[in-house]
Design an enzyme around this catalytic site. Structure first.
Site: not given
Lengths: 407, 407
Positions: B8, B10, B127, B130, B134, B188, B203
């Site tokens: 991907g 994007g 990581e 979520v 952070i 989106e 999440k």
């Protein structure tokens, strides 16, 4: 089995023993190794302890620990600057990994101990020395690989934050708030290191040096504590809907850095304004990750012991970052250029007020009070210019209070 | 040299390419290895890209990547549930470590992929799935060794937080705020997953399952989105000096857990109230470390790519935690017992208002409005009891808005 030599059995040391016992099974299951305290160094062997200890585990002879082959990690929790330094150096020279919570030692001997550990290919970890339970240093070191970090700020002392929060929320005066902080075990019997800002300064020295990858020494940091604040100041700050915190800040500028620990005034809705009571908070800014904010309990037996044990686990699992984490950038101190709006309060005998009032009118943007205490918000001005002005007016240090205003 | 296969290209994929290029030297110096993207899987080879790429690096054939011996880490950034799942599974089965930002896949296949990776002794890290930038999951996994974690809460969706912040601060209505969020690239084109709370739910499923060390599935989580909120609601909430956020929460109770994603009302001075605009925040509670709070940018090219790269660096340095991080506790869902005070607004044709008003009087603690819209603060009451009452009154889902109040 991984053997630990524990130096010091005060609050944090006791917490380490307790958590190790509580989490015995999980530790064995999750990391596949038993972590066992083999020896504990104390000053007085005969002192009564609040926890049950194995026989013969306590000693007052450090050599017994250094020479013990079963011990591979030294956990230094003495809190003593000179002895702590000696113990850590001896441990590294004897080929043992080191974990410490001793911010005074790390701050004073940061470069020397970091390179000694790197040279010996040993761990030198000190997560608990900054921010108590907040897992900040490991993350900061991690983000340095992927980011240029240009700013680190923090509320780094729980005692000061507790005192300021109590004065603000409960209307106590400084001494009452300090007394309660002491009764609750936040503040030491001698609170100087906390309230005069030295503790914050040491933590900022560690954070700033890591973040900017160049030495920012204790003497590089402009320092003001909170001990001179009065209920009158709190009232003035409240009257303009602001709040006050002791903030440490290191920031990179175009051709150097500023480093400052100062009482700081900010809007009630700002992030630091809502870090309350015994919490600490650290914020840093990376060019890729953006702004990261961490907060948690800044002190206390279990949070600090938790941070110490996180370092130990990292050594046992071999998941800590190797090599010297300090950079070698040469950085220019630009503190003389530090510029902001300030809250300034001057308390003087009535006969002197007129003269002073005239003199500070030039730097005043807003007058908050002119009776008993003169209180103003200054124009944007260099901090050192205010200090010069106060000194030219022969105003004693104990007769004014100054706090930076941030947007 | 460590070879990466990127799936991907994007927004986040482009960010990964950019940061790798920007930090090339530091990476080589700090981790002693070059990290190099060897192949990139895209749907359309001929599409024009905003970045310069090496020749022949792009392919539309996944097998070319799987069979490339120079590639040891697969970085899955397709965002596609079915394909992402297949790609990850194939990668692990081919002996390659996996990093992904695909929360849909992790949430749906968390147990299966975690045990497959553990069985194969490979990394499966997520990581970036979520909290965007952070660094929360690594820390959470770390704290699990030393703590029983009983609570995790978060503002987990930047789009919702941006919309609610804009409605609150700028007085926009829901559609205007959504439009701006879309124009700024936060939301989106089809915002359903964000505004109806599915993204937050996924999440939370990941966080909750890790934190409580037992499976908390998507279907275990009580879900309400934000799309029905109106300027009238904002006004009422403001009038009682509260603020509203979409909060996900998993909490262990004595004999089970609650798991809920709901619009949540809280005091303006509370921690979450001050997590503004595109920021996310996650808070968890450990029995030793206490409460830890993290906040940072929850989405966006560079913060998310930074999190992806942090996982990659962890694999290259071999500093990630080995083994399956999921626990096997059997946990009781106690959502039917979820009890709180609620803000409830019902909008009905005038002729029906009287009857409804009478019926909800029994659960009302405070009446905020009875004209045009009925708005109340309820007594402490089970959430399902309110839903039952609304359904017995035949009130359509689109005609009410409900938000939990936390202290």
């Amino acid at each position: 089995m991984v053997g630990i030599g524990l130096l010091g059995l005060g609050t944090v040391g006791t917490g380490v023993v307790e958590i190790l016992e509580e989490r015995q099974e999980e530790l064995k299951f999750l990391i596949g190794e038993e972590i066992k305290i083999k020896k504990i160094l104390v000053k007085n062997i005969d002192k009564k302890r609040e926890i049950q200890l194995e026989e013969n585990i306590i000693t007052s002879d450090y050599n017994e620990i250094l020479n013990c082959e079963d011990i591979s990690i030294i956990v230094e929790l003495t809190g003593d600057l000179d002895q702590g330094y000696k113990y850590i150096k001896d441990a590294l020279n004897s080929g043992k990994d080191v974990v410490t919570a001793n911010k005074a030692v790390v701050s004073k001997h940061f470069e020397e101990l970091s390179s000694l550990a790197a040279e010996k290919d040993l761990a030198f970890l000190y997560e608990a020395s900054v921010g108590g339970g907040i897992p900040i240093l490991k993350r900061l070191k991690g983000e340095l690989i992927l980011n240029k970090i240009t700013e680190v700020q923090g509320i780094l002392n729980g005692t000061c934050n507790y005192i300021l929060s109590s004065m603000f929320n409960k209307g106590l005066d400084y001494n009452e708030a300090l007394k309660i902080a002491q009764d609750m075990g936040y503040a030491e019997a001698d609170p100087t290191a906390d309230v005069e800002g030295y503790d914050t300064l040491r933590k900022l020295r560690i954070l700033g040096t890591l973040a900017l990858q160049g030495k920012i020494d204790e003497s590089d940091i402009l320092l003001e504590g909170i001990s001179k604040i009065t209920p009158f100041d709190i009232e003035q700050i409240k009257s303009i809907d602001f709040i006050i915190k002791l903030i440490g800040e290191v920031k990179e500028l175009e051709d150097g850095f500023i480093a400052v620990v100062q009482p700081t005034i900010m809007k009630e809705s700002s992030y630091f304004a809502n870090v309350d009571m015994a919490f600490n908070s650290i914020v840093f800014l990376g060019n890729n990750v953006g702004e990261l904010k961490f907060s948690g309990l800044g002190a206390g037996k279990l949070p600090t012991a938790n941070a110490v044990l996180a370092d130990i686990v990292d050594i046992v699992e071999d998941t800590y970052r190797k090599g010297n984490p300090l950079g070698e950038r040469k950085l220019n101190n630009l503190n003389e250029k530090l510029k902001a709006e300030y809250y300034l309060r001057i308390s003087l005998p009535e006969e002197q007020e007129g003269k002073v009032f005239k003199a500070i009118k030039n730097i005043s943007k807003k007058l908050l009070s002119e009776k008993e205490n003169i209180a103003i918000i200054t124009n944007e001005i260099e901090y050192l210019e205010i200090i010069k002005l106060l000194s030219s007016l022969e105003i004693d240090k104990n007769n004014y209070f100054i706090a930076r205003i941030i947007k």
